[in-house]
Design a protein around this motif. Structure first.
Motif, short mmCIF file in Angstrom:
data_model
loop_
_atom_site.label_atom_id
_atom_site.label_comp_id
_atom_site.label_asym_id
_atom_site.label_seq_id
_atom_site.Cartn_x
_atom_site.Cartn_y
_atom_site.Cartn_z
N GLY A 153 -11.72 117.66 75.83
CA GLY A 153 -10.28 117.88 76.02
C GLY A 153 -9.59 118.19 74.70
N GLN A 154 -9.94 117.46 73.64
CA GLN A 154 -9.34 117.75 72.34
C GLN A 154 -9.75 119.12 71.83
N ARG A 155 -11.04 119.47 71.97
CA ARG A 155 -11.49 120.79 71.52
C ARG A 155 -10.76 121.90 72.26
N HIS A 156 -10.63 121.74 73.57
CA HIS A 156 -9.97 122.79 74.37
C HIS A 156 -8.51 122.94 73.97
N MET A 157 -7.80 121.83 73.78
CA MET A 157 -6.38 121.90 73.42
C MET A 157 -6.20 122.60 72.08
N ASN A 158 -7.07 122.27 71.12
CA ASN A 158 -6.97 122.91 69.81
C ASN A 158 -7.28 124.40 69.90
N GLU A 159 -8.34 124.73 70.65
CA GLU A 159 -8.71 126.15 70.78
C GLU A 159 -7.60 126.94 71.45
N MET A 160 -7.00 126.38 72.49
CA MET A 160 -5.94 127.08 73.20
C MET A 160 -4.71 127.28 72.30
N ALA A 161 -4.31 126.21 71.59
CA ALA A 161 -3.13 126.32 70.72
C ALA A 161 -3.39 127.28 69.57
N GLN A 162 -4.58 127.18 68.97
CA GLN A 162 -4.90 128.05 67.85
C GLN A 162 -5.04 129.51 68.28
N ARG A 163 -5.57 129.73 69.48
CA ARG A 163 -5.72 131.09 69.97
C ARG A 163 -4.36 131.77 70.11
N VAL A 164 -3.40 131.05 70.69
CA VAL A 164 -2.06 131.62 70.85
C VAL A 164 -1.41 131.86 69.48
N ALA A 165 -1.54 130.85 68.58
CA ALA A 165 -0.92 130.98 67.27
C ALA A 165 -1.56 132.10 66.46
N GLN A 166 -2.89 132.23 66.51
CA GLN A 166 -3.57 133.26 65.74
C GLN A 166 -3.25 134.66 66.27
N GLN A 167 -3.07 134.78 67.57
CA GLN A 167 -2.68 136.08 68.12
C GLN A 167 -1.32 136.50 67.58
N GLN A 168 -0.41 135.54 67.50
CA GLN A 168 0.92 135.85 66.96
C GLN A 168 0.83 136.22 65.48
N VAL A 169 0.01 135.45 64.73
CA VAL A 169 -0.15 135.74 63.30
C VAL A 169 -0.76 137.13 63.10
N LYS A 170 -1.79 137.46 63.86
CA LYS A 170 -2.42 138.77 63.73
C LYS A 170 -1.44 139.89 64.05
N PHE A 171 -0.63 139.70 65.09
CA PHE A 171 0.36 140.72 65.45
C PHE A 171 1.35 140.92 64.31
N LEU A 172 1.83 139.82 63.72
CA LEU A 172 2.81 139.93 62.64
C LEU A 172 2.17 140.51 61.38
N GLU A 173 0.91 140.19 61.12
CA GLU A 173 0.22 140.78 59.98
C GLU A 173 0.12 142.29 60.13
N LYS A 174 -0.21 142.73 61.33
CA LYS A 174 -0.30 144.17 61.58
C LYS A 174 1.07 144.82 61.41
N GLN A 175 2.11 144.17 61.92
CA GLN A 175 3.46 144.72 61.78
C GLN A 175 3.88 144.76 60.32
N SER A 176 3.49 143.74 59.55
CA SER A 176 3.85 143.73 58.13
C SER A 176 3.20 144.88 57.39
N GLU A 177 1.95 145.20 57.75
CA GLU A 177 1.27 146.34 57.12
C GLU A 177 1.98 147.65 57.46
N ILE A 178 2.38 147.79 58.72
CA ILE A 178 3.07 149.02 59.14
C ILE A 178 4.41 149.15 58.43
N LEU A 179 5.17 148.05 58.37
CA LEU A 179 6.50 148.11 57.75
C LEU A 179 6.40 148.26 56.24
#
Length: 375
Positions: free
Chosen positions: A169-195
């Motif tokens: 349960g702890q592993r799953h909660m961390n993986e789920m939270a980190q997956r969502v957060a990392q997707q947002q970080v990756k999106f913003l990193e890509k946007q920062s490169e474009i801008l």
């Protein structure tokens, strides 16, 4: 001897007669005896492993809004507790246990015929229904503590299942939270490169424009020319006023009048020269060049603001990724049961007996009412 035998037969006949006369009470007594035998003798012991855990989500605090951040943290932790509860009782958790534990073998090979898992290869839907009956997870919304109870037919199995469930349960909660957060970080990193690229392009376009027109700062240059022309025009106006005052008492051929006229002509030529300079080497008026340069400057500033904004959002997203980490802290580790808590034999027999007696009384009253109406 004969009398005792007759009395016994008469008792049997009396019981048979009573059973025929009051079948509802006979059924009631038989049900109570059967259920008492099952719960008291036949039902298999089940051991319960208890665990008390607290969901905590570390958060990087800021200097502002301490109270609101505390409330937000509490609501996030309660939301995480509810998500963990749902995951513990989900088909995904059951699938994990099937792959990593002997849950099917244990519950199909132990227990009485009413409580065991009849089919070792039962479909997932049936196994999930059975699984929800042996695993309970309920968070306390006031204290924030989650109570997890896991049943099994041996103490070791109950302890092992509870430990596996909480760890996964702890592993799953961390993986789920980190997956969502990392997707947002990756999106913003890509946007920062474009801008960043857009900002550099806008800056290069502005520099290229300055170099093409040989003007380091067209807007400032235009202001400087305007200031010079304004000063010259003020001087020209003063000289013309002086000439007008001199013409009142001097002739046009006087030395002083000729000197003023020369100054006026020189000032006018300088004004004309400065106004001619307002056209760039390309032939465009300087004010037009300055207007084009202002557009380029605005584009550069806009690109810089957008780039700065996405960098701030990226930093916030990285902080949020840290805040999304879920930590399961044990207030009580999964216990190794010493005695069986389930079934609650006496409680089940008493409750069943009270319910059956109550129903039988109602049926008996209905029977008496029907008989009275017939009579």
């Amino acid at each position: 001897m004969v009398k005792n035998t007759l009395s016994k037969w008469s008792d049997v006949d009396t019981l048979k007669g009573a059973a025929k006369r009051y079948p509802q009470w006979t059924i009631c007594v038989v049900l109570i005896l059967v259920v008492a035998f099952y719960w008291g003798v036949w039902a298999s012991n089940r051991y319960v492993s208890h665990a008390h855990v607290v969901i905590s989500m570390p958060q990087i605090s800021t200097a502002q809004g301490n109270f609101s951040s505390e409330d937000s943290s509490m609501s996030r932790e309660m939301a995480a507790s509810l998500l963990l509860r749902d995951y513990i009782q989900s088909a995904d958790m059951l699938s994990y246990l099937e792959k990593n534990t002997d849950i099917r073998e244990h519950f199909s090979q132990h227990g009485d015929m009413f409580s065991r898992l009849w089919d070792k290869d039962a479909p997932t839907e049936k196994l999930l229904k059975y699984y929800k009956g042996i695993v309970a997870a309920e968070p306390d919304e006031y204290s924030g503590v989650m109570h997890v109870d896991v049943q099994a037919y041996t103490p070791e199995e109950a302890h092992m299942l509870a430990s596996a469930i909480l760890a996964q349960g702890q592993r799953h909660m961390n993986e789920m939270a980190q997956r969502v957060a990392q997707q947002q970080v990756k999106f913003l990193e890509k946007q920062s490169e474009i801008l960043e690229e857009q900002y550099q392009q806008a800056q290069q376009a502005s520099l290229k424009f300055q170099n093409e027109h040989n003007l380091p700062e067209p807007t400032q240059t235009l202001q400087n020319f305007g200031s010079i022309v304004g000063q010259l025009q003020s001087q020209l106006a003063s000289l013309k006023a002086r000439r007008a005052s001199l013409s009142a008492f001097q002739s046009a051929q006087s030395a002083e009048m000729m000197s003023v006229n020369n100054q006026i002509r020189a000032t006018q030529r300088q004004i004309d020269n400065e106004q001619q300079k307002l056209a760039s080497s390309s032939g465009k008026p300087l004010n037009s060049v300055a207007a084009e340069f202002q557009v380029l400057q605005l584009q550069t500033q806009f690109a810089l603001q957008a780039y700065s904004g996405v960098l701030t959002a990226l930093q916030n997203a990285r902080v949020a990724a840290v805040n999304q980490t879920v930590q399961v802290s044990y207030l009580q580790q999964p216990t190794l049961p010493q005695y069986s808590e389930v079934p609650a034999r006496l409680y089940n027999v008493v409750v069943f007996s009270i319910v059956v007696l109550f129903i039988t009384l109602i049926v008996n009253m209905l029977v008496l009412i029907i008989r009275d109406h017939k009579d």
